[in-house]
Design an enzyme around this catalytic site. Structure first.
Site, PDB file in Angstrom:
ATOM      1  N   LYS A 179     -58.269  50.450   5.798  1.00 28.76           N
ATOM      2  CA  LYS A 179     -58.345  51.524   6.803  1.00 28.76           C
ATOM      3  C   LYS A 179     -57.403  51.105   7.926  1.00 28.76           C
ATOM      4  CE  LYS A 179     -59.787  52.918  10.334  1.00 28.76           C
ATOM      5  NZ  LYS A 179     -58.931  53.372  11.455  1.00 28.76           N
ATOM      6  N   GLU A 217     -57.894  40.820  28.102  1.00 25.11           N
ATOM      7  CA  GLU A 217     -56.634  40.973  27.369  1.00 25.11           C
ATOM      8  C   GLU A 217     -55.870  42.147  27.975  1.00 25.11           C
ATOM      9  OE1 GLU A 217     -56.936  41.990  23.152  1.00 25.11           O
ATOM     10  OE2 GLU A 217     -55.366  40.520  22.753  1.00 25.11           O
ATOM     11  N   GLU A 261     -60.654  39.095  13.763  1.00 25.99           N
ATOM     12  CA  GLU A 261     -59.516  38.599  14.552  1.00 25.99           C
ATOM     13  C   GLU A 261     -59.418  39.528  15.754  1.00 25.99           C
ATOM     14  OE1 GLU A 261     -56.897  37.979  16.451  1.00 25.99           O
ATOM     15  OE2 GLU A 261     -55.329  38.689  15.101  1.00 25.99           O
ATOM     16  N   CYS A 271     -51.385  39.876  19.758  1.00 27.02           N
ATOM     17  CA  CYS A 271     -52.604  39.104  20.046  1.00 27.02           C
ATOM     18  C   CYS A 271     -52.261  37.691  20.496  1.00 27.02           C
ATOM     19  CB  CYS A 271     -53.541  39.100  18.851  1.00 27.02           C
ATOM     20  SG  CYS A 271     -52.769  38.592  17.317  1.00 27.02           S
TER      21      CYS A 271
HETATM   22  O1  TXE Z   1     -58.741  48.752  19.105  1.00 28.28           O
HETATM   23  P1  TXE Z   1     -59.957  49.105  18.177  1.00 28.28           P
HETATM   24  P2  TXE Z   1     -57.757  49.728  19.901  1.00 28.28           P
HETATM   25  C1  TXE Z   1     -57.124  44.995  21.670  1.00 28.28           C
HETATM   26  C2  TXE Z   1     -56.168  45.256  22.799  1.00 28.28           C
HETATM   27  C3  TXE Z   1     -56.240  46.744  22.960  1.00 28.28           C
HETATM   28  C4  TXE Z   1     -57.676  47.025  22.639  1.00 28.28           C
HETATM   29  C5  TXE Z   1     -57.974  48.420  22.153  1.00 28.28           C
HETATM   30  O2  TXE Z   1     -56.627  44.635  23.963  1.00 28.28           O
HETATM   31  O3  TXE Z   1     -55.955  47.139  24.258  1.00 28.28           O
HETATM   32  O4  TXE Z   1     -57.980  46.098  21.617  1.00 28.28           O
HETATM   33  O5  TXE Z   1     -57.189  48.748  21.031  1.00 28.28           O
HETATM   34  C6  TXE Z   1     -60.986  50.712  13.957  1.00 28.28           C
HETATM   35  N1  TXE Z   1     -66.028  50.568  13.042  1.00 28.28           N
HETATM   36  N2  TXE Z   1     -56.463  44.860  20.384  1.00 28.28           N
HETATM   37  O6  TXE Z   1     -58.486  50.836  20.576  1.00 28.28           O
HETATM   38  O7  TXE Z   1     -60.652  50.316  18.654  1.00 28.28           O
HETATM   39  C7  TXE Z   1     -59.828  51.520  14.491  1.00 28.28           C
HETATM   40  O8  TXE Z   1     -59.789  52.774  13.864  1.00 28.28           O
HETATM   41  C8  TXE Z   1     -65.003  50.197  12.263  1.00 28.28           C
HETATM   42  C9  TXE Z   1     -56.200  43.529  19.946  1.00 28.28           C
HETATM   43  O9  TXE Z   1     -56.717  50.143  18.924  1.00 28.28           O
HETATM   44  O10 TXE Z   1     -60.736  47.861  18.004  1.00 28.28           O
HETATM   45  C10 TXE Z   1     -58.655  50.597  14.173  1.00 28.28           C
HETATM   46  O11 TXE Z   1     -58.293  50.715  12.798  1.00 28.28           O
HETATM   47  N3  TXE Z   1     -63.714  50.305  12.640  1.00 28.28           N
HETATM   48  C11 TXE Z   1     -55.726  43.485  18.596  1.00 28.28           C
HETATM   49  C12 TXE Z   1     -59.234  49.208  14.414  1.00 28.28           C
HETATM   50  O12 TXE Z   1     -60.651  49.378  14.332  1.00 28.28           O
HETATM   51  C13 TXE Z   1     -63.448  50.815  13.857  1.00 28.28           C
HETATM   52  C14 TXE Z   1     -55.050  44.596  17.980  1.00 28.28           C
HETATM   53  C15 TXE Z   1     -58.872  48.620  15.795  1.00 28.28           C
HETATM   54  O13 TXE Z   1     -59.263  49.517  16.786  1.00 28.28           O
HETATM   55  C16 TXE Z   1     -64.491  51.234  14.722  1.00 28.28           C
HETATM   56  C17 TXE Z   1     -55.450  45.869  18.502  1.00 28.28           C
HETATM   57  C18 TXE Z   1     -65.831  51.097  14.261  1.00 28.28           C
HETATM   58  N4  TXE Z   1     -66.873  51.443  15.010  1.00 28.28           N
HETATM   59  C19 TXE Z   1     -56.108  45.951  19.681  1.00 28.28           C
HETATM   60  N5  TXE Z   1     -63.934  51.703  15.864  1.00 28.28           N
HETATM   61  C20 TXE Z   1     -55.327  42.177  18.014  1.00 28.28           C
HETATM   62  N6  TXE Z   1     -56.277  41.317  17.805  1.00 28.28           N
HETATM   63  O14 TXE Z   1     -54.179  41.959  17.705  1.00 28.28           O
HETATM   64  C21 TXE Z   1     -62.588  51.575  15.721  1.00 28.28           C
HETATM   65  N7  TXE Z   1     -62.291  51.046  14.515  1.00 28.28           N
END
Ligand code: TXE
Length: 528
Positions: free
Chosen positions: A168, A378, A241, A275
């Site tokens: 996904k 972050e 992660e 990250c």
């Molecule tokens: O992350 P989300 P977002 C951090 C970074 C950023 C913040 C928000 O600080 O500003 O996260 O980013 C899926 N059950 N990182 O909003 O929401 C979603 O569809 C299952 C750090 O993009 O966590 C997407 O595929 N899945 C980071 C994935 O989770 C769910 C990289 C990430 O989305 C879900 C990205 C749920 N309930 C953001 N809700 C890194 N570690 O590199 C959402 N998703």
């Protein structure tokens, strides 16, 4: 409820440089996610039986195809994620090509049964070994910042171990995942073994609760916690992660020219949406001012623009939400007394999502005190706060004063000193005189401690997550009854106490007496 009665949710692939919608997709419903997992389960039963050399052949063809289409893949990633195409080539395509090489080279030896030698002399007649079996169906939920390399490395690790995968991707960057599936189709991966379900958080949540056997998640801490809670309900094994607040420590003997270039690249590469980005830079007070000068001068020379322009070095943020986070962190830092030396503003003349690479100073960090959000949360944007320190101990304490612990770096001309400091930093990875590139070392594990997550991806540790370890133990003398079987009694009790003395007493006479007693057990009568 029939599908038609449910409101159809959509996600939009958008060019972050212009805000223009490139393509729209309907979100997969939970029924569709469950069906994808069912099909993957059936397909996996066949895939796990496919010979290892056939799996390797698929990987080789995948690698050849990705290499052939590298420019197209890099251009697609750049269009949807905003990054310069050359960065897409290096941090996405190259990383995946190298990961494929690593798995082709290494996976066979990893899967070989591994002997488990027995130390206990009473168990020496047994032969033990580990088998590594696929988990089954691995669910992967991935983010938008490295829309190709983050999911691909996990997909490759899962597939080579004989798993099926349901991916996904982020709702912001689905096209990169579709390209990945296309590459595997062309490489001859049998149908249904690797599936992509597109959608938002609800689609991700549906994958979490579907009948997958393992989940690899990369994303934010709040979503990671939600996933961990859902996984705990059904004891689903997960890897999380979750990002970081990575510190860079510049010691007084560092090469300032090199370290300042590294700080600028480490903080601003992918517009800071990495990250492993340098999010906090601690510099020895003796060299602080000169270091800041160099960073400011180099930052001012950076070219901000669209990823498709080969001259661009910094692309746009992914969307307005990211811009809002950055702006709020910078405003909060200013309210805490920080000063902006360059940047600190949007660049609307370039497009809706551009933000100027920013250097902040006078951001006070006293361990345990009320510090600005920019040092705690972050930021995930092109902002580099630079903070002075006086002693090595203080630098380590500042680095460790964080809920996160993904990676860190130490900069010094004295490598042993750098490595000694690295050992004291609470993080999954610490680089000495380099930043970020650990992600591209296919052999190295990737993952963090504290709120940065659980488990590891990449390298041998990443492969361990994709298998179930089974211990097999075979008796070499099966016709001899075991000494410890029934037929107990006071005599046997004494013999066994003697056996423990033989093994563990620190007194040699005691040991000898123990040996004499224990030997009797081999010939005892009345054993059942
Ligand atoms: O992350 P989300 P977002 C951090 C970074 C950023 C913040 C928000 O600080 O500003 O996260 O980013 C899926 N059950 N990182 O909003 O929401 C979603 O569809 C299952 C750090 O993009 O966590 C997407 O595929 N899945 C980071 C994935 O989770 C769910 C990289 C990430 O989305 C879900 C990205 C749920 N309930 C953001 N809700 C890194 N570690 O590199 C959402 N998703």
């Amino acid at each position: 409820m029939p599908q038609s009665a449910i409101a159809i949710r959509k996600v939009f692939s958008t060019d972050p440089a212009t805000g223009k919608v490139l393509r729209e997709f309907e979100c997969a419903s939970s029924e569709e996610v469950a069906a994808a997992v069912d099909h993957a389960q059936s397909a996996q039963k066949l895939w796990r039986e496919v010979s290892f050399s056939e799996r390797i052949s698929v990987f080789r063809r995948f690698q050849t195809e990705l290499h052939r289409r590298k420019d197209e893949v890099a251009a697609q990633i750049s269009l949807e994620a905003g990054k310069p195409q050359v960065e897409a080539l290096l941090t996405e395509v190259l990383v995946v090509l190298d990961a494929a090489s690593f798995y082709i080279r290494y996976a066979k030896s990893f899967l070989r049964p591994e002997r488990v030698p027995h130390g206990n002399p009473a168990l020496k007649t047994k032969r033990g070994y580990l088998l590594r079996e696929p988990q089954g169906v691995v669910g992967i939920i991935s983010p938008w910042n490295y829309p190709f390399s983050i999911p691909s490395c996990d997909v490759l690790a899962a597939l080579i171990m004989g798993n099926a995968v349901v991916l996904k991707p982020s709702e912001l960057t689905p096209s990169a995942a579709l390209l990945l599936r296309e590459l595997f189709n062309t490489a001859g991966l049998p149908p249904d073994i690797f599936q992509v379900v597109i959608g938002d958080g609800l689609t991700g949540a549906a994958l979490t609760t579907a009948t997958i056997d393992k989940l690899i998640f990369t994303g934010s801490v709040p979503t990671g916690r939600r996933i961990a809670t859902a996984a705990a309900e059904r004891l689903l094994s997960i890897v999380l992660e979750l990002g970081g607040k990575d510190p860079m420590l510049v010691l007084e003997d560092a090469d300032l020219d090199i370290a300042s270039s590294a700080a600028v690249w480490g903080a601003f590469m992918n517009a800071g949406q990495t990250c492993l980005s340098v999010e906090r830079c601690y510099v020895h007070r003796k060299i602080h001012d000169r270091f800041v000068e160099l960073c400011v001068e180099k930052t001012k020379r950076l070219r901000v623009g669209r990823g498709s322009d080969p001259e661009s070095e910094i692309g746009p943020m992914i969307n307005q939400q990211q811009l809002n986070i950055i702006e709020s962190h910078v405003a909060d830092a200013l309210a805490h007394g920080a000063r902006v030396l360059t940047g600190g503003k949007r660049l609307p003349e370039l497009g809706p999502n551009f933000y100027a690479p920013t250097i902040l100073v006078d951001v006070k960090h006293n361990v345990g005190s009320n510090v600005a959000r920019i040092l705690i949360e972050e930021t995930f944007g092109p902002v580099l706060p630079i903070i002075p320190f006086d002693t090595e101990e203080e630098a380590i304490a500042l680095a460790n004063d964080s809920d996160f612990g993904l990676s860190a770096s130490v900069w010094t001309r004295n490598r042993p000193r750098g490595e000694a400091i690295a050992a004291k930093i609470e993080a999954g990875t610490v680089m000495v005189n380099d930043v970020i590139t650990c992600f591209g070392i296919s052999e190295a594990p990737h993952g963090g401690v504290k709120s940065s997550g659980l488990g590891r991806t990449h390298g041998r540790s990443g492969l361990e997550e994709m298998v179930r370890t089974k211990y097999i133990d075979a008796e070499l003398l099966p016709s001899i009854p075991k000494v410890w079987w029934f037929g107990y009694g006071s005599e046997f009790h004494l013999q066994m106490k003697g056996f423990l003395d033989l093994l563990f007493s620190k007194n040699w006479a005691h040991r000898a007496r123990g040996a004499a007693k224990a030997t009797g057990a081999l010939f005892r009568k009345g054993r059942l």
